[in-house]
Design a protein around this motif. Structure first.
Motif, mmCIF file in Angstrom:
data_model
loop_
_atom_site.group_PDB
_atom_site.id
_atom_site.type_symbol
_atom_site.label_atom_id
_atom_site.label_comp_id
_atom_site.label_asym_id
_atom_site.label_seq_id
_atom_site.Cartn_x
_atom_site.Cartn_y
_atom_site.Cartn_z
ATOM 1 N N SER A 15 0.718 -1.176 0.015
ATOM 2 C CA SER A 15 -0.032 0.149 0.086
ATOM 3 C C SER A 15 0.755 1.291 0.147
ATOM 4 N N THR A 16 0.233 2.393 0.139
ATOM 5 C CA THR A 16 1.079 3.748 0.380
ATOM 6 C C THR A 16 0.568 4.377 1.612
ATOM 7 N N VAL A 17 1.526 5.282 2.290
ATOM 8 C CA VAL A 17 1.098 6.182 3.196
ATOM 9 C C VAL A 17 1.384 7.666 2.650
ATOM 10 N N GLN A 18 0.495 8.558 3.266
ATOM 11 C CA GLN A 18 0.545 10.006 2.887
ATOM 12 C C GLN A 18 1.448 10.455 4.108
ATOM 13 N N VAL A 19 2.356 11.336 3.862
ATOM 14 C CA VAL A 19 3.022 12.107 4.820
ATOM 15 C C VAL A 19 3.018 13.590 4.378
ATOM 16 N N ASP A 20 2.234 14.284 5.492
ATOM 17 C CA ASP A 20 2.093 15.769 5.074
ATOM 18 C C ASP A 20 3.628 16.624 5.634
ATOM 19 N N PRO A 21 4.260 17.278 4.754
ATOM 20 C CA PRO A 21 5.171 17.844 5.403
ATOM 21 C C PRO A 21 5.134 19.181 6.357
ATOM 22 N N GLU A 22 3.842 19.660 6.275
ATOM 23 C CA GLU A 22 3.436 20.628 7.307
ATOM 24 C C GLU A 22 3.225 20.047 8.911
ATOM 25 N N LEU A 114 13.674 14.069 10.046
ATOM 26 C CA LEU A 114 12.916 12.638 8.983
ATOM 27 C C LEU A 114 12.536 13.599 7.808
ATOM 28 N N LEU A 115 12.020 14.920 7.790
ATOM 29 C CA LEU A 115 11.865 15.541 6.604
ATOM 30 C C LEU A 115 12.835 15.431 5.802
ATOM 31 N N ALA A 116 13.958 15.898 6.184
ATOM 32 C CA ALA A 116 15.368 15.937 5.250
ATOM 33 C C ALA A 116 15.419 14.605 4.666
ATOM 34 N N VAL A 193 14.475 2.769 7.786
ATOM 35 C CA VAL A 193 13.662 2.018 7.744
ATOM 36 C C VAL A 193 12.324 2.112 8.996
ATOM 37 N N ILE A 194 11.543 2.512 8.855
ATOM 38 C CA ILE A 194 10.515 3.112 9.655
ATOM 39 C C ILE A 194 9.202 2.485 9.640
ATOM 40 N N GLU A 195 8.688 1.964 10.651
ATOM 41 C CA GLU A 195 7.234 1.454 10.511
ATOM 42 C C GLU A 195 6.244 2.197 10.561
ATOM 43 N N LYS A 196 5.117 1.769 9.897
ATOM 44 C CA LYS A 196 4.040 2.698 9.314
ATOM 45 C C LYS A 196 3.546 3.115 10.677
ATOM 46 N N GLY A 197 3.245 2.614 11.459
ATOM 47 C CA GLY A 197 2.729 3.323 12.818
ATOM 48 C C GLY A 197 3.540 4.208 13.337
ATOM 49 N N ALA A 198 5.013 3.846 13.310
ATOM 50 C CA ALA A 198 5.827 5.036 13.907
ATOM 51 C C ALA A 198 5.813 6.533 12.955
ATOM 52 N N VAL A 199 5.432 6.281 11.792
ATOM 53 C CA VAL A 199 5.303 7.486 10.767
ATOM 54 C C VAL A 199 4.153 8.236 11.332
ATOM 55 N N GLU A 200 2.951 7.543 11.576
ATOM 56 C CA GLU A 200 1.666 8.129 12.092
ATOM 57 C C GLU A 200 1.623 8.706 13.285
ATOM 58 N N ARG A 201 2.610 7.979 14.167
ATOM 59 C CA ARG A 201 2.639 8.589 15.557
ATOM 60 C C ARG A 201 3.434 9.722 15.509
ATOM 61 N N LEU A 202 4.701 9.957 14.742
ATOM 62 C CA LEU A 202 5.461 11.208 14.825
ATOM 63 C C LEU A 202 4.765 12.350 14.059
ATOM 64 N N MET A 203 3.827 12.154 13.041
ATOM 65 C CA MET A 203 3.040 13.070 12.435
ATOM 66 C C MET A 203 1.721 13.525 13.531
ATOM 67 N N GLY A 204 1.283 12.404 14.306
ATOM 68 C CA GLY A 204 0.110 12.858 15.289
ATOM 69 C C GLY A 204 0.766 13.777 16.630
ATOM 70 N N ALA A 205 2.140 13.474 16.969
ATOM 71 C CA ALA A 205 2.510 14.092 17.846
ATOM 72 C C ALA A 205 2.914 15.566 17.647
ATOM 73 N N ALA A 206 2.864 15.655 16.120
ATOM 74 C CA ALA A 206 3.307 17.112 15.737
ATOM 75 C C ALA A 206 2.115 17.919 15.551
ATOM 76 N N SER A 207 1.106 17.285 15.359
ATOM 77 C CA SER A 207 -0.170 18.229 15.210
ATOM 78 C C SER A 207 -0.867 18.811 16.428
#
Length: 207
Positions: A15-22, A114-116, A193-207
């Motif tokens: 599948s794919t995952v969407q990462v919002d740079p903001e 991570l964004l870099a 190499v990052i787990e999908k849940g870790a990406v979502e957690r990092l973005m959730g912590a940023a919001s």
């Protein structure tokens, strides 16, 4: 929006995952990254170096010979740095080199790193890193399936003991989790190499 493919441990794209740079700060804050790296490196310094100065050397404080009428240069006690066996002038002493950035600044630096890596195409997302047993062979097979060469940091959503033990014996590979991840770890490795849940957690912590 950055779209990343999600792989299985066998290297199959599912599948794919969407990462919002903001949600990762919008841009790479280079000045903040440099400050964070300097902080982490400073905190790694032990600061235990020690040399004996004049007050630490065992010896008499008596003046060796009179100040005048000897034909010799003026000389004080035997512990002076100018004599053999004396103390060292301005020698290093134990000190604490550590310092700290505000918590929000550290988190922003981590997201900037991570964004870099995302901008450079050096991030691979996998659906899970939950290994059922401690086997270095599993981690090696994962890296081979993803065709990664060079140092690699594996990031799980939560602390995973099996992942830690399976990775530590593999040269060039390290492991971490979303809660303990920092900018220095990511910048010190070629691939993330990052787990999908870790990406979502990092973005959730940023919001």
């Amino acid at each position: 929006m950055i779209e990343l493919p999600v792989y299985t441990p066998s290297g199959q794209e599912t599948s794919t995952v969407q990462v919002d740079p903001e949600k990762l700060g919008g841009k790479v804050h280079l000045k903040l990254l440099k400050e964070a790296v300097n902080m982490y490196l400073a905190n790694l310094r032990q600061g235990t170096v020690f040399t004996k100065q004049r007050s630490d050397v065992v010896g008499s404080t008596r003046k060796l010979y009179p100040q005048k009428h000897t034909g010799n240069a003026r000389m004080g006690m035997i512990r002076t740095p100018s004599r053999r066996g004396g103390g060292r002038a301005f020698g290093p002493k134990p000190r604490d080199f550590g310092w700290h950035m505000p918590k929000k600044a550290r988190k922003l630096a981590t997201r900037s790193a991570l964004l870099a890596k995302l901008n450079d195409g050096e991030v691979k997302v996998v659906d899970t890193l939950a290994f059922e047993a401690v086997k270095t062979k599993q981690v090696a097979a994962l890296l081979k399936a993803l065709k990664l060469e060079g140092s690699c940091l594996l990031v799980s959503e939560a602390y995973n003991k099996n992942l830690v033990l399976s990775t530590r014996n593999l040269a060039g590979a390290d492991s971490s989790n979303a809660a303990d991840l920092n900018a220095l770890e990511m910048l010190n490795h070629r691939w993330i190499v990052i787990e999908k849940g870790a990406v979502e957690r990092l973005m959730g912590a940023a919001s």
